[in-house]
Design a protein around this motif. Structure first.
Motif, PDB file in Angstrom:
ATOM      1  N   PRO A  14       0.913  -1.185   0.017  1.00  0.00           N
ATOM      2  CA  PRO A  14       0.120   0.004  -0.080  1.00  0.00           C
ATOM      3  C   PRO A  14       0.854   1.266  -0.028  1.00  0.00           C
ATOM      4  O   PRO A  14       0.436   2.324  -0.591  1.00  0.00           O
ATOM      5  CB  PRO A  14      -0.810  -0.049   1.305  1.00  0.00           C
ATOM      6  CG  PRO A  14      -0.854  -1.396   1.603  1.00  0.00           C
ATOM      7  CD  PRO A  14       0.432  -2.179   1.134  1.00  0.00           C
ATOM      8  N   THR A  15       1.982   1.204   0.674  1.00  0.00           N
ATOM      9  CA  THR A  15       2.624   2.457   0.968  1.00  0.00           C
ATOM     10  C   THR A  15       3.019   3.105  -0.574  1.00  0.00           C
ATOM     11  O   THR A  15       3.233   4.341  -0.703  1.00  0.00           O
ATOM     12  CB  THR A  15       3.952   2.347   1.747  1.00  0.00           C
ATOM     13  OG1 THR A  15       4.592   1.280   1.174  1.00  0.00           O
ATOM     14  CG2 THR A  15       3.665   2.094   3.096  1.00  0.00           C
ATOM     15  N   THR A  16       3.137   2.464  -1.639  1.00  0.00           N
ATOM     16  CA  THR A  16       3.564   2.922  -2.925  1.00  0.00           C
ATOM     17  C   THR A  16       2.449   2.465  -4.030  1.00  0.00           C
ATOM     18  O   THR A  16       2.860   2.679  -5.109  1.00  0.00           O
ATOM     19  CB  THR A  16       4.927   2.262  -3.191  1.00  0.00           C
ATOM     20  OG1 THR A  16       4.745   1.014  -3.200  1.00  0.00           O
ATOM     21  CG2 THR A  16       6.067   2.738  -2.464  1.00  0.00           C
ATOM     22  N   ALA A  17       1.338   2.464  -3.553  1.00  0.00           N
ATOM     23  CA  ALA A  17       0.278   2.222  -4.543  1.00  0.00           C
ATOM     24  C   ALA A  17      -0.300   3.219  -5.172  1.00  0.00           C
ATOM     25  O   ALA A  17      -1.108   3.348  -6.289  1.00  0.00           O
ATOM     26  CB  ALA A  17      -0.636   1.313  -3.918  1.00  0.00           C
ATOM     27  N   THR A  18      -0.070   4.470  -4.749  1.00  0.00           N
ATOM     28  CA  THR A  18      -0.656   5.638  -5.278  1.00  0.00           C
ATOM     29  C   THR A  18       0.187   6.449  -6.335  1.00  0.00           C
ATOM     30  O   THR A  18       1.470   6.262  -6.071  1.00  0.00           O
ATOM     31  CB  THR A  18      -1.129   6.646  -4.224  1.00  0.00           C
ATOM     32  OG1 THR A  18       0.038   7.150  -3.692  1.00  0.00           O
ATOM     33  CG2 THR A  18      -1.969   5.954  -3.445  1.00  0.00           C
ATOM     34  N   THR A  19      -0.328   7.227  -7.435  1.00  0.00           N
ATOM     35  CA  THR A  19       0.329   7.923  -8.059  1.00  0.00           C
ATOM     36  C   THR A  19      -0.219   9.395  -7.641  1.00  0.00           C
ATOM     37  O   THR A  19       0.964  10.372  -7.788  1.00  0.00           O
ATOM     38  CB  THR A  19      -0.133   7.780  -9.607  1.00  0.00           C
ATOM     39  OG1 THR A  19      -0.024   6.309  -9.956  1.00  0.00           O
ATOM     40  CG2 THR A  19       0.514   8.505 -10.531  1.00  0.00           C
ATOM     41  N   LEU A  20      -1.244   9.858  -7.468  1.00  0.00           N
ATOM     42  CA  LEU A  20      -1.452  11.236  -6.887  1.00  0.00           C
ATOM     43  C   LEU A  20      -0.899  11.548  -5.668  1.00  0.00           C
ATOM     44  O   LEU A  20      -0.721  10.446  -4.854  1.00  0.00           O
ATOM     45  CB  LEU A  20      -2.981  11.475  -6.881  1.00  0.00           C
ATOM     46  CG  LEU A  20      -3.913  11.558  -8.061  1.00  0.00           C
ATOM     47  CD1 LEU A  20      -5.119  11.734  -7.991  1.00  0.00           C
ATOM     48  CD2 LEU A  20      -3.215  12.747  -9.138  1.00  0.00           C
ATOM     49  N   PRO A  21      -0.300  12.494  -5.387  1.00  0.00           N
ATOM     50  CA  PRO A  21       0.490  12.641  -4.318  1.00  0.00           C
ATOM     51  C   PRO A  21      -0.304  12.767  -2.843  1.00  0.00           C
ATOM     52  O   PRO A  21      -1.729  13.067  -3.095  1.00  0.00           O
ATOM     53  CB  PRO A  21       1.265  14.051  -4.458  1.00  0.00           C
ATOM     54  CG  PRO A  21       0.476  14.772  -5.379  1.00  0.00           C
ATOM     55  CD  PRO A  21      -0.194  13.682  -6.381  1.00  0.00           C
ATOM     56  N   VAL A  22       0.227  12.652  -1.833  1.00  0.00           N
ATOM     57  CA  VAL A  22      -0.389  12.571  -0.567  1.00  0.00           C
ATOM     58  C   VAL A  22       0.261  13.953   0.000  1.00  0.00           C
ATOM     59  O   VAL A  22       1.212  14.054  -0.069  1.00  0.00           O
ATOM     60  CB  VAL A  22      -0.109  11.353   0.373  1.00  0.00           C
ATOM     61  CG1 VAL A  22      -0.653  11.605   1.865  1.00  0.00           C
ATOM     62  CG2 VAL A  22      -0.595  10.136  -0.056  1.00  0.00           C
ATOM     63  N   GLY A  23      -0.879  14.800   0.614  1.00  0.00           N
ATOM     64  CA  GLY A  23      -0.539  16.173   1.080  1.00  0.00           C
ATOM     65  C   GLY A  23       0.392  16.114   1.958  1.00  0.00           C
ATOM     66  O   GLY A  23       0.467  15.266   3.176  1.00  0.00           O
ATOM     67  N   ALA A  24       1.333  17.110   2.040  1.00  0.00           N
ATOM     68  CA  ALA A  24       2.295  17.119   3.070  1.00  0.00           C
ATOM     69  C   ALA A  24       1.808  17.862   4.246  1.00  0.00           C
ATOM     70  O   ALA A  24       0.602  18.358   4.049  1.00  0.00           O
ATOM     71  CB  ALA A  24       3.630  18.130   2.637  1.00  0.00           C
ATOM     72  N   ALA A  25       2.320  17.530   5.335  1.00  0.00           N
ATOM     73  CA  ALA A  25       1.771  18.081   6.716  1.00  0.00           C
ATOM     74  C   ALA A  25       1.519  19.740   6.531  1.00  0.00           C
ATOM     75  O   ALA A  25       0.455  20.271   6.981  1.00  0.00           O
ATOM     76  CB  ALA A  25       2.641  17.806   7.907  1.00  0.00           C
ATOM     77  N   SER A  26       2.306  20.411   6.034  1.00  0.00           N
ATOM     78  CA  SER A  26       2.328  21.788   6.049  1.00  0.00           C
ATOM     79  C   SER A  26       1.100  22.076   4.896  1.00  0.00           C
ATOM     80  O   SER A  26       0.125  23.116   5.327  1.00  0.00           O
ATOM     81  CB  SER A  26       3.530  22.500   5.236  1.00  0.00           C
ATOM     82  OG  SER A  26       3.564  21.809   3.854  1.00  0.00           O
ATOM     83  N   THR A  27       0.730  21.353   3.903  1.00  0.00           N
ATOM     84  CA  THR A  27      -0.399  21.580   3.005  1.00  0.00           C
ATOM     85  C   THR A  27      -1.551  21.281   4.003  1.00  0.00           C
ATOM     86  O   THR A  27      -2.809  22.056   3.911  1.00  0.00           O
ATOM     87  CB  THR A  27      -0.341  20.606   2.077  1.00  0.00           C
ATOM     88  OG1 THR A  27       0.806  20.805   1.132  1.00  0.00           O
ATOM     89  CG2 THR A  27      -1.550  20.739   0.766  1.00  0.00           C
ATOM     90  N   VAL A  28      -1.757  20.101   4.554  1.00  0.00           N
ATOM     91  CA  VAL A  28      -2.998  19.675   5.416  1.00  0.00           C
ATOM     92  C   VAL A  28      -3.255  20.922   6.634  1.00  0.00           C
ATOM     93  O   VAL A  28      -4.462  21.295   6.586  1.00  0.00           O
ATOM     94  CB  VAL A  28      -2.817  18.529   6.329  1.00  0.00           C
ATOM     95  CG1 VAL A  28      -3.904  18.247   7.215  1.00  0.00           C
ATOM     96  CG2 VAL A  28      -2.514  17.240   5.130  1.00  0.00           C
ATOM     97  N   ARG A  29      -2.081  21.362   7.124  1.00  0.00           N
ATOM     98  CA  ARG A  29      -2.141  22.345   8.170  1.00  0.00           C
ATOM     99  C   ARG A  29      -2.903  23.754   7.414  1.00  0.00           C
ATOM    100  O   ARG A  29      -3.744  24.431   8.187  1.00  0.00           O
ATOM    101  CB  ARG A  29      -0.910  22.877   8.889  1.00  0.00           C
ATOM    102  CG  ARG A  29      -0.393  21.728   9.869  1.00  0.00           C
ATOM    103  CD  ARG A  29       0.521  22.240  10.865  1.00  0.00           C
ATOM    104  NE  ARG A  29       1.738  22.668  10.096  1.00  0.00           N
ATOM    105  CZ  ARG A  29       2.673  21.672   9.886  1.00  0.00           C
ATOM    106  NH1 ARG A  29       2.687  20.442  10.207  1.00  0.00           N
ATOM    107  NH2 ARG A  29       3.900  22.206   8.917  1.00  0.00           N
ATOM    108  N   ALA A  30      -2.387  24.169   6.142  1.00  0.00           N
ATOM    109  CA  ALA A  30      -2.656  25.382   5.483  1.00  0.00           C
ATOM    110  C   ALA A  30      -4.177  25.298   5.263  1.00  0.00           C
ATOM    111  O   ALA A  30      -4.987  26.256   5.466  1.00  0.00           O
ATOM    112  CB  ALA A  30      -1.823  25.533   4.443  1.00  0.00           C
ATOM    113  N   TYR A  31      -4.536  23.913   4.798  1.00  0.00           N
ATOM    114  CA  TYR A  31      -5.895  24.038   4.569  1.00  0.00           C
ATOM    115  C   TYR A  31      -6.918  23.897   5.656  1.00  0.00           C
ATOM    116  O   TYR A  31      -7.931  24.451   5.457  1.00  0.00           O
ATOM    117  CB  TYR A  31      -5.977  22.341   3.762  1.00  0.00           C
ATOM    118  CG  TYR A  31      -7.816  22.412   3.107  1.00  0.00           C
ATOM    119  CD1 TYR A  31      -8.147  23.186   1.951  1.00  0.00           C
ATOM    120  CD2 TYR A  31      -8.331  21.439   3.897  1.00  0.00           C
ATOM    121  CE1 TYR A  31      -9.200  22.910   1.502  1.00  0.00           C
ATOM    122  CE2 TYR A  31      -9.783  21.290   3.381  1.00  0.00           C
ATOM    123  CZ  TYR A  31     -10.109  22.201   1.866  1.00  0.00           C
ATOM    124  OH  TYR A  31     -11.534  22.021   1.752  1.00  0.00           O
TER     125      TYR A  31
END
Length: 593
Positions: A14-31
């Protein structure tokens, strides 16, 4: 602490199954901060209402402590009527404001969830088409469904309840400090154990939940691919291999599920021990203080009741913080699209004509592996070009490059002298359209589905577009005509009808250059031939690049390009290529027997 280890890493895990990125912590905090700013008024009202409810809940312990103090002092007048009246009033106020807290929390959660859905959709639609194509349907589908579902509970309950719990704890501790200051210090004795347990848990939980979510995405991807390619899998007898792949992905996913469950099984006993420590330390220390006269019985009673009341908000915080950890992973997966820097293009670039030119183009999906090699091609305005060749030769890839979906690794592709890769996506789409075998019918009326291509089209234009693709016959037979509801919950259209609707949208969009990749693949050969002849009349004068899997399409083209091993090996008209007796002639003979 000793326990089970997380599942071992696997390259297909699972850890490498995606192509679209997972948001960085800074992105999540900003949102999250952005969401808070949008709804700060609702958050403030929620905190205010909750404050009143908590203060009302502390009236009972305060009254009971005062009553016990008067009894211990030997008072003859207890004023029970007044005490009961105040208690009932406080209980009523608490009930009213608790209801307001739940109502406002639920409304706030729904509004934030609606914002999240809308933001994700708008951002995803704005991504370059090539990004979404490379991501595949499995990962995108799991984000839209599973991650949204996981976030729904967090947005509706976890975030409001977490806010409520924090306010609750702060006010109860404040009440304890005011009522019996020494007992507030006794409560702090349980803090180290709680902090150690929580640090141990929350250091492991986020990555575990992230892997669990990615594991589900990999399962969804495997199942979706198997369903989409079901006939191919059966034809090549790949069923056992696909089942083994699905079993492995499910096993990896469930291993992460078990690991996160074990983490919770460690955390919960720690919190229960903390609650016991809090109450025990308050009673023991408070009892000693009472015996020495440093504290009276009423203060001990009030302090013990408030300490007991701390159990619920602390449990609330830990419970919903755990839920927020799960939601944080889903939120990171959803806002990950914000980490993709959109290619702004150059708004000033405008084609000075309609000629399409590919110059020494190289392209590959993987670094160092080229699918197309030094492809050069010129398509004059109004030309009907057919791309033919064996499967895997690079025909569809070349078509997507000519449509501006992908940018070449080397070389240039221009439209009217303007480089496609430097133009904005909106400008490219206004000139060039790609139509493939994947057609979508959206929930709504038939009219709504057609108006997606041109919102100002009149009904007469919609019927003309349907007629151009031979769809007006079955469409006029519908009881409600253009107002007929189609899609999920409405009229179920056949794949061929869905394809005709997509082609009708193309007619309405009216681009001057078209790339058709198996655009009539879902129709039977006779119907496809008839439709292509009808479309030929509509598309007269436009530049058409058709990836031809049926060679009668190539026969009707002005120019045929034979693609072999990522290169154009032959280029010319049907008659010229047949006469040349090369690769195209061999294909034509095999097609006609």
């Amino acid at each position: 602490m000793i326990g089970v280890a997380p599942p071992a890493y696997d390259p297909a895990a699972p850890t490498t199954a995606t192509t679209l990125p997972v948001g960085a912590a800074s992105t999540v905090r900003a949102y999250a901060a952005e969401l808070f700013r949008r709804h700060r008024r609702a958050f403030s009202l929620l905190v205010l209402v909750n404050t009143v409810a908590v203060i009302a809940s502390m009236v009972g312990p305060y009254l009971l402590g005062g009553l016990i103090e008067r009894v211990s002092d030997g008072a003859r007048e207890l004023h029970l009527g007044l005490t009961i009246g105040l208690f009932v009033l406080a209980l009523a106020v608490q009930a009213v404001f608790v209801r307001e807290v739940r109502l406002r929390g639920a409304v706030l959660g729904e509004r934030m969830l609606a914002d999240l859905r809308e933001d994700f959709l708008v951002r995803s639609v704005g991504l370059p088409p090539g990004v979404l194509e490379r991501a595949g349907t499995g990962d995108l589908l799991s984000r839209i469904t599973t991650d949204i579902d996981r976030l729904a509970n967090a947005m509706r309950e976890a975030v409001p309840q977490l806010s409520i719990g924090v306010v609750w704890v702060v006010l109860l501790l404040g009440g304890l400090v005011v009522t019996a200051p020494p007992l507030a210090a006794a409560v702090l004795l349980a803090v180290p154990a709680l902090v150690v347990g929580c640090r141990w848990y929350f250091r492991r939980a986020p990555s575990a939940y992230r892997s669990e979510a990615a594991g589900y995405a990999s399962v969804a991807a495997a199942l979706t691919e198997s369903v989409d390619a079901g006939r191919t899998i059966e034809a090549h007898r790949l069923g056992a291999r696909r089942i083994a792949l699905s079993d492995r992905r499910i096993k990896e996913w469930t291993a992460w599920e078990r690991y996160t469950l074990w983490l919770r099984s460690v955390l919960f006993p720690v919190t229960n021990a903390t609650h016991t420590t809090v109450l025990g330390s308050v009673l023991l220390i408070g009892g000693v203080f009472v015996l020495h006269g440093w504290l009276d019985v009423g203060q001990l009673t009030t302090g013990a009741l408030i300490a007991q009341m701390l159990v619920e908000p602390v449990n609330l915080i830990l419970r919903w913080y755990d839920e927020v950890q799960v939601a944080h992973v889903s939120l990171a997966r959803l806002v990950g699209v914000r980490d993709i820097e959109p290619d702004p293009g150059d708004a000033s670039l405008a084609p000075a004509g309609r000629k399409v030119h590919a110059d020494e183009v190289r392209f590959g999906y993987l670094q160092g592996v080229d699918v197309l090699r030094q492809v050069s091609l010129e398509v004059a305005p109004g030309t009907r070009l057919a791309l033919v060749g064996p499967s895997g030769a690079g025909k569809s890839t070349l078509g997507r490059l000519l449509a501006g979906i992908y940018a070449p690794r080397d070389g240039r592709i221009t439209l009217g002298g303007a480089e496609l890769s430097r133009m904005t996506a909106e400008r490219v789409r206004s000139h060039v359209a790609l139509v493939n075998q994947e057609h979508h019918v959206f929930v709504g009326s038939l009219r709504d589905n057609l108006l997606l291509a041109r919102t100002d089209a009149a009904d007469a234009e919609l019927w003309a577009a349907l007629g151009a693709v031979d769809a007006d016959g079955w469409a006029r037979a519908l009881e409600e005509g253009l107002d007929t509801e189609v899609g999920s919950g409405g009229l179920a259209l056949t794949p061929a009808q869905a394809q005709q609707i997509a082609l009708a949208r193309l007619v309405l969009a009216d681009p001057h250059t078209l790339v058709l990749d198996e655009a009539t693949s879902l129709l039977d050969p006779r119907a496809a031939r008839h439709l292509e002849r009808s479309l030929a009349r509509v598309l007269d004068g436009r530049t058409v690049v058709a990836i031809a899997h049926r060679l009668h399409t190539a026969h009707d083209a002005d120019v045929i390009a034979v693609v072999e091993n990522g290169r154009i090996s032959e280029l010319g008209s049907h008659d010229a290529l047949v006469a040349a007796d090369g690769a195209y002639a061999a294909l034509w003979r095999s097609w006609h027997g």
